[in-house]
Design a protein around this motif. Structure first.
Motif, PDB file in Angstrom:
ATOM      1  N   PHE A 255       0.814  -1.214   0.000  1.00  0.00           N
ATOM      2  CA  PHE A 255       0.000   0.000   0.000  1.00  0.00           C
ATOM      3  C   PHE A 255       0.853   1.273   0.000  1.00  0.00           C
ATOM      4  N   GLY A 256       2.155   1.138  -0.151  1.00  0.00           N
ATOM      5  CA  GLY A 256       3.029   2.302  -0.176  1.00  0.00           C
ATOM      6  C   GLY A 256       2.894   3.090  -1.462  1.00  0.00           C
ATOM      7  N   PRO A 257       3.437   4.312  -1.499  1.00  0.00           N
ATOM      8  CA  PRO A 257       3.297   5.177  -2.676  1.00  0.00           C
ATOM      9  C   PRO A 257       4.001   4.595  -3.898  1.00  0.00           C
ATOM     10  N   GLU A 262       4.582   6.917 -12.096  1.00  0.00           N
ATOM     11  CA  GLU A 262       3.597   5.843 -12.053  1.00  0.00           C
ATOM     12  C   GLU A 262       2.317   6.310 -11.376  1.00  0.00           C
ATOM     13  N   ARG A 263       2.456   7.129 -10.323  1.00  0.00           N
ATOM     14  CA  ARG A 263       1.270   7.684  -9.651  1.00  0.00           C
ATOM     15  C   ARG A 263       0.439   8.521 -10.617  1.00  0.00           C
ATOM     16  N   ARG A 264       1.119   9.396 -11.335  1.00  0.00           N
ATOM     17  CA  ARG A 264       0.409  10.281 -12.265  1.00  0.00           C
ATOM     18  C   ARG A 264      -0.283   9.478 -13.372  1.00  0.00           C
ATOM     19  N   GLU A 265       0.412   8.484 -13.879  1.00  0.00           N
ATOM     20  CA  GLU A 265      -0.182   7.662 -14.936  1.00  0.00           C
ATOM     21  C   GLU A 265      -1.413   6.916 -14.416  1.00  0.00           C
ATOM     22  N   ARG A 266      -1.299   6.372 -13.222  1.00  0.00           N
ATOM     23  CA  ARG A 266      -2.431   5.633 -12.641  1.00  0.00           C
ATOM     24  C   ARG A 266      -3.581   6.592 -12.318  1.00  0.00           C
ATOM     25  N   HIS A 287     -10.479  17.105  -8.430  1.00  0.00           N
ATOM     26  CA  HIS A 287      -9.129  17.566  -8.076  1.00  0.00           C
ATOM     27  C   HIS A 287      -8.364  16.340  -7.597  1.00  0.00           C
ATOM     28  N   TRP A 288      -7.157  16.161  -8.111  1.00  0.00           N
ATOM     29  CA  TRP A 288      -6.316  15.050  -7.660  1.00  0.00           C
ATOM     30  C   TRP A 288      -5.067  15.599  -7.015  1.00  0.00           C
ATOM     31  N   GLU A 289      -4.652  14.974  -5.927  1.00  0.00           N
ATOM     32  CA  GLU A 289      -3.396  15.357  -5.295  1.00  0.00           C
ATOM     33  C   GLU A 289      -2.747  14.120  -4.684  1.00  0.00           C
ATOM     34  N   ASP A 290      -1.428  14.196  -4.626  1.00  0.00           N
ATOM     35  CA  ASP A 290      -0.662  13.087  -4.038  1.00  0.00           C
ATOM     36  C   ASP A 290       0.241  13.622  -2.936  1.00  0.00           C
ATOM     37  N   ALA A 291      -0.335  14.451  -2.065  1.00  0.00           N
ATOM     38  CA  ALA A 291       0.420  15.026  -0.955  1.00  0.00           C
ATOM     39  C   ALA A 291       1.043  13.905  -0.118  1.00  0.00           C
ATOM     40  N   PRO A 292       2.269  14.101   0.357  1.00  0.00           N
ATOM     41  CA  PRO A 292       2.931  13.053   1.145  1.00  0.00           C
ATOM     42  C   PRO A 292       2.108  12.561   2.321  1.00  0.00           C
ATOM     43  N   GLU A 293       1.396  13.475   3.013  1.00  0.00           N
ATOM     44  CA  GLU A 293       0.631  13.046   4.187  1.00  0.00           C
ATOM     45  C   GLU A 293      -0.532  12.130   3.804  1.00  0.00           C
ATOM     46  N   LEU A 377     -10.200   7.912  -1.927  1.00  0.00           N
ATOM     47  CA  LEU A 377      -8.802   7.666  -1.585  1.00  0.00           C
ATOM     48  C   LEU A 377      -8.328   6.382  -2.262  1.00  0.00           C
ATOM     49  N   VAL A 378      -7.169   6.479  -2.929  1.00  0.00           N
ATOM     50  CA  VAL A 378      -6.616   5.331  -3.651  1.00  0.00           C
ATOM     51  C   VAL A 378      -5.192   5.094  -3.163  1.00  0.00           C
ATOM     52  N   PRO A 379      -4.946   4.020  -2.420  1.00  0.00           N
ATOM     53  CA  PRO A 379      -3.603   3.753  -1.903  1.00  0.00           C
ATOM     54  C   PRO A 379      -2.555   3.770  -3.006  1.00  0.00           C
ATOM     55  N   GLY A 380      -1.417   4.374  -2.680  1.00  0.00           N
ATOM     56  CA  GLY A 380      -0.312   4.459  -3.623  1.00  0.00           C
ATOM     57  C   GLY A 380      -0.444   5.556  -4.639  1.00  0.00           C
ATOM     58  N   VAL A 381      -1.666   6.077  -4.817  1.00  0.00           N
ATOM     59  CA  VAL A 381      -1.942   7.058  -5.878  1.00  0.00           C
ATOM     60  C   VAL A 381      -2.295   8.423  -5.310  1.00  0.00           C
ATOM     61  N   GLY A 382      -3.142   8.478  -4.296  1.00  0.00           N
ATOM     62  CA  GLY A 382      -3.488   9.752  -3.690  1.00  0.00           C
ATOM     63  C   GLY A 382      -4.968   9.918  -3.476  1.00  0.00           C
ATOM     64  N   MET A 383      -5.424  11.160  -3.589  1.00  0.00           N
ATOM     65  CA  MET A 383      -6.797  11.521  -3.230  1.00  0.00           C
ATOM     66  C   MET A 383      -7.461  12.269  -4.381  1.00  0.00           C
ATOM     67  N   PHE A 384      -8.674  11.835  -4.726  1.00  0.00           N
ATOM     68  CA  PHE A 384      -9.537  12.561  -5.648  1.00  0.00           C
ATOM     69  C   PHE A 384     -10.625  13.223  -4.803  1.00  0.00           C
ATOM     70  N   SER A 385     -10.806  14.528  -4.996  1.00  0.00           N
ATOM     71  CA  SER A 385     -11.877  15.229  -4.284  1.00  0.00           C
ATOM     72  C   SER A 385     -12.730  15.975  -5.293  1.00  0.00           C
ATOM     73  N   PHE A 386     -13.984  16.238  -4.922  1.00  0.00           N
ATOM     74  CA  PHE A 386     -14.952  16.712  -5.909  1.00  0.00           C
ATOM     75  C   PHE A 386     -15.831  17.813  -5.331  1.00  0.00           C
ATOM     76  N   GLY A 387     -16.330  18.657  -6.244  1.00  0.00           N
ATOM     77  CA  GLY A 387     -17.222  19.726  -5.843  1.00  0.00           C
ATOM     78  C   GLY A 387     -17.886  20.358  -7.049  1.00  0.00           C
ATOM     79  N   LYS A 388     -18.645  21.403  -6.801  1.00  0.00           N
ATOM     80  CA  LYS A 388     -19.403  22.059  -7.868  1.00  0.00           C
ATOM     81  C   LYS A 388     -18.506  22.849  -8.813  1.00  0.00           C
ATOM     82  N   ASP A 389     -17.284  23.141  -8.383  1.00  0.00           N
ATOM     83  CA  ASP A 389     -16.294  23.799  -9.225  1.00  0.00           C
ATOM     84  C   ASP A 389     -14.923  23.373  -8.732  1.00  0.00           C
TER      85      ASP A 389
END
Length: 707
Positions: A255-257, A262-266, A287-293, A377-389
């Motif tokens: 489950f590590g990064p 590879e993260r960006r491609e996935r 919005h996608w981000e792969d912040a270390p935390e 949340l997708v292990p190894g890849v990061g976080m997708f978050s969503f909203g009206k804009d």
């Protein structure tokens, strides 16, 4: 606790201490000095993400002013109103209230069962014209018998507030200087509770609000700010010194990064699917981000348990929903397996959310707003978050990072124990929140739509990008000239509104990269405008094979390649979409010395018909626009085509636009904005049942009438 260096959204870091605190306020000419000082204090506190989350918390100051009716002095309170952000607070974001009337409300308070009625009563306490609507936290500020109050949502404070033994930890951390106030939903009663704590504990400088945040006070703005920062920094040190080294448990195998590329491609491979899933009830921007935390949290054994508990602070879960959707597969699980599992988990999430709503809703509850997650949340890849804009989606991600830091802090010294699910429901489906949603302006026609425009660095493409952005779309400005694309994206409002990508439409690799950039920036693509083009005007005998190949490669082949990639992304989203070709009247009109350009445009025109027939079953509409003679602002005409066509017609190049206008039925010159208007007409909603159409934008050229 991990602390980011700078808050996203354009804020700088805060400055601590009392020195220089009046300098910002001096710029607010004509304001009451207490207002100027309050704004300066708010900006400093709001600029540092350690102090409060974006748009979270509120500050206030009390002082006197002259009543314009009586000419007498009146005691007032200025407090951040509903909405807005401390870091960027303006005078119009404050509510000004008369203290005598506000405090007199305690005499008519009907009790906690009817405390929501007090929000409407705040309007009868307002002083003067303008200003923001008073927020639910107004009583917290007005009922405290101190001149200055800060209510903030620092991660360190919420970590103590959400720890299972938060009251004992607060006492251990602060001694008698900071009180503990058990969880209570924000409102008039909470204001009374805090006022009672202040009366019983005069030595206290503030309090930790269970499950929520902190409140601090002082007799001067400087003292109040110092007290706020003392509580926040003391809590930070306490967690750092007392906290366990691995509060989220040991690493979870697999489950590590992933590596960055590879993260960006996935992420790019998953983004359209995920956006399509979370848009079941209403379309969302991603919005996608792969912040270390985030990656570190997802790599640890405890993350499934903690994520299932959800967030706690009301500001957090109102934006992130009660809990996220978490993919329960290792980082390198086959893509097909991940896609199938995400579909299964999404159905389970929707069923669970509906059950949550039905467990707690009663006859007075607003209708369920939607059962899709706001955070995936997708292990190894990061976080997708969503909203009206895009901003709402990005801020939802920020808030979940706040929640991760809160969980880390709480787990490091105790165990994370957010407020009860029933209390979360009371806030999520609070009638006051529902009323706030009803007051929001109607969305623009292209809100939540993500557009990619080729050749958008100048001329017609730039005008189209501007119009789509003005109508609410997020825009990917694609152009072979990256500098021009970047200037247009900045003009449109920057990364929350538009991003620039360099793309040569003759390159399959660059086109694929442009769409990857689009889905990583906004979650997907809904509207693609094939506008990139080039023109070379020569008689047949002088037209070289290179001239022919170049124009067909950019326009005919380039449009085909862009449309193919667009259809792939739109198909993965399952949300339909629009393809628009900027063809030309030359696609149907036999103009002189124009064989290569006219043939390429005719190819584009027939692609519209072919793709409309093929893609209609997927809800993808394909239409075209046929301009003529767009001279002013045109990159093509400025690049030599204008001089060539002027020579063909025997007119000065500077008069070419007027020449084209004179030969039209309407006698009007066609501008880039007119073409952009047609693109909006095709995609803005009113022509939802139209596909395979070409709209002439030529001011009336009879020879180019469609047959």
């Amino acid at each position: 606790m991990s602390v980011p260096d700078q808050r996203s959204g354009g804020r700088g870091s805060a400055q601590g201490g009392a020195a220089g605190r009046r300098e910002d306020g001096a710029r607010e000419a004509g304001e009451h000095p207490e207002v100027a000082a309050l704004l300066a204090r708010s900006h400093r506190l709001g600029a540092d993400p350690r102090n409060t989350n974006y748009a979270g918390g509120n500050t206030s100051a009390k002082g006197t002013a002259t009543d314009p009716v009586t000419g007498e002095s009146v005691d007032l309170m200025w407090v951040k109103g509903s909405g807005g952000d401390l870091g960027t607070l303006r005078p119009e974001g404050l509510a000004a209230l008369r203290l005598d009337r506000l405090r007199a409300l305690t005499g008519v308070y009907p009790g906690v069962g009817r405390e929501d009625e007090m929000v409407a009563a705040f309007d009868y306490c307002l002083h003067g014209k303008g200003g923001a609507a008073p927020s639910i936290d107004t009583a917290m500020h007005g009922l405290l018998p101190v001149a200055h109050v800060d209510h903030l949502h620092p991660d360190s404070g919420i970590a103590l507030a959400c720890a299972a033994d938060g009251e004992e930890l607060t006492r251990e951390c602060f001694g008698d200087r900071v009180a503990w106030v058990p969880w209570r939903r924000p409102g008039f009663q909470l204001g009374l509770d805090i006022a009672a704590v202040r009366e019983a504990r005069p030595e206290a400088i503030g309090c930790v609000l269970g499950g929520h945040g902190i409140t601090a006070w002082g007799e001067s703005g400087e003292e109040c700010e110092d007290n706020s920062l003392h509580i926040i920094r003391t809590a930070e040190r306490f967690l750092q010194e007392r906290g366990a080294a691995e509060p989220f448990g040991p690493p979870r195998e697999g489950f590590g990064p992933l590596a960055e590329d590879e993260r960006r491609e996935r992420a790019a491979a998953l983004a359209p699917l995920v956006r399509g899933l979370v848009s079941r009830d209403r379309a969302q921007v991603g919005h996608w981000e792969d912040a270390p935390e985030v990656l570190e949290f997802l790599s640890r054994e405890a993350h499934p348990r903690l994520a299932a508990l959800g967030t706690s602070c009301p500001d957090h879960f109102l934006r992130t929903k009660v809990r996220p959707l978490v993919l329960d597969l290792p980082a390198r699980a086959p893509l097909e397996e991940a896609v199938a599992r995400l579909r299964e988990l999404h159905e389970e999430y929707r069923a669970d959310y509906r059950a949550y709503y039905e467990r707690h809703a009663d006859a007075s509850s607003p209708p369920m707003r939607g059962a899709d997650p706001a955070v995936v949340l997708v292990p190894g890849v990061g976080m997708f978050s969503f909203g009206k804009d895009k901003q709402t989606a990005r801020v939802a991600g920020e808030f979940y990072r706040n929640a991760i830091r809160v969980m880390r802090g709480a787990e490091s010294v105790s165990s994370y124990a957010p407020i009860e699910e029933s209390e979360k429901f009371r806030i999520e489906y609070w009638e006051l929140e529902e009323a706030k949603l009803r007051r929001m302006p109607a969305p623009k026609p292209l809100a939540t739509r993500i557009a990619l425009v080729t050749g958008a660095g100048s001329g017609i493409g730039r005008a189209i990008a501007r119009r789509l952005a003005a109508e609410g779309a997020c825009v990917v400005v694609a152009d072979v000239d990256e500098d021009s694309a970047r200037k247009v994206a900045e003009e449109l409002g920057g990364p929350d509104r538009a991003v620039a990508v360099a793309v040569d439409v003759t390159s399959e690799e660059q086109i694929a990269a442009a769409f990857r950039a689009a889905v990583l920036a906004f979650g997907g693509v809904d509207l693609v405008v094939n506008n990139a083009g080039i023109s070379i005007s020569k008689p047949l005998a002088e037209t070289t094979a290179e001239d022919w190949d170049r124009q067909h490669s950019i326009m005919a082949r380039g449009s085909f390649l862009v449309s193919r990639e667009a259809a792939r992304v739109m198909g993965e989203q399952g949300m339909g979409g629009d393809l628009v070709y900027i063809a030309s009247k030359n696609g149907v009109f036999a103009g002189p010395n124009n064989v290569a350009y006219g043939a390429a445009k005719a190819d584009q025109a027939h692609q519209v018909r072919l793709l409309a027939a093929e893609l209609g079953a997927s809800g993808i509409r394909v239409n075209g626009v046929n301009p003529d003679g767009v001279v002013r602002g045109s990159g093509i005409f400025a690049g030599g085509w204008g001089a060539q066509r002027a020579a063909v017609y025997g007119v000065p190049e500077e008069e070419l636009g007027q020449f084209y206008a004179r030969r039209t039925l309407l006698g009007r010159e066609v501008l880039p904005e007119h073409v952009a208007n047609a693109v909006f007409a095709l995609t803005g909603g009113d022509l939802s049942h139209t596909t395979g159409l070409h709209i002439p934008v030529d001011a009336g050229v009879a020879a180019a009438f469609l047959r």
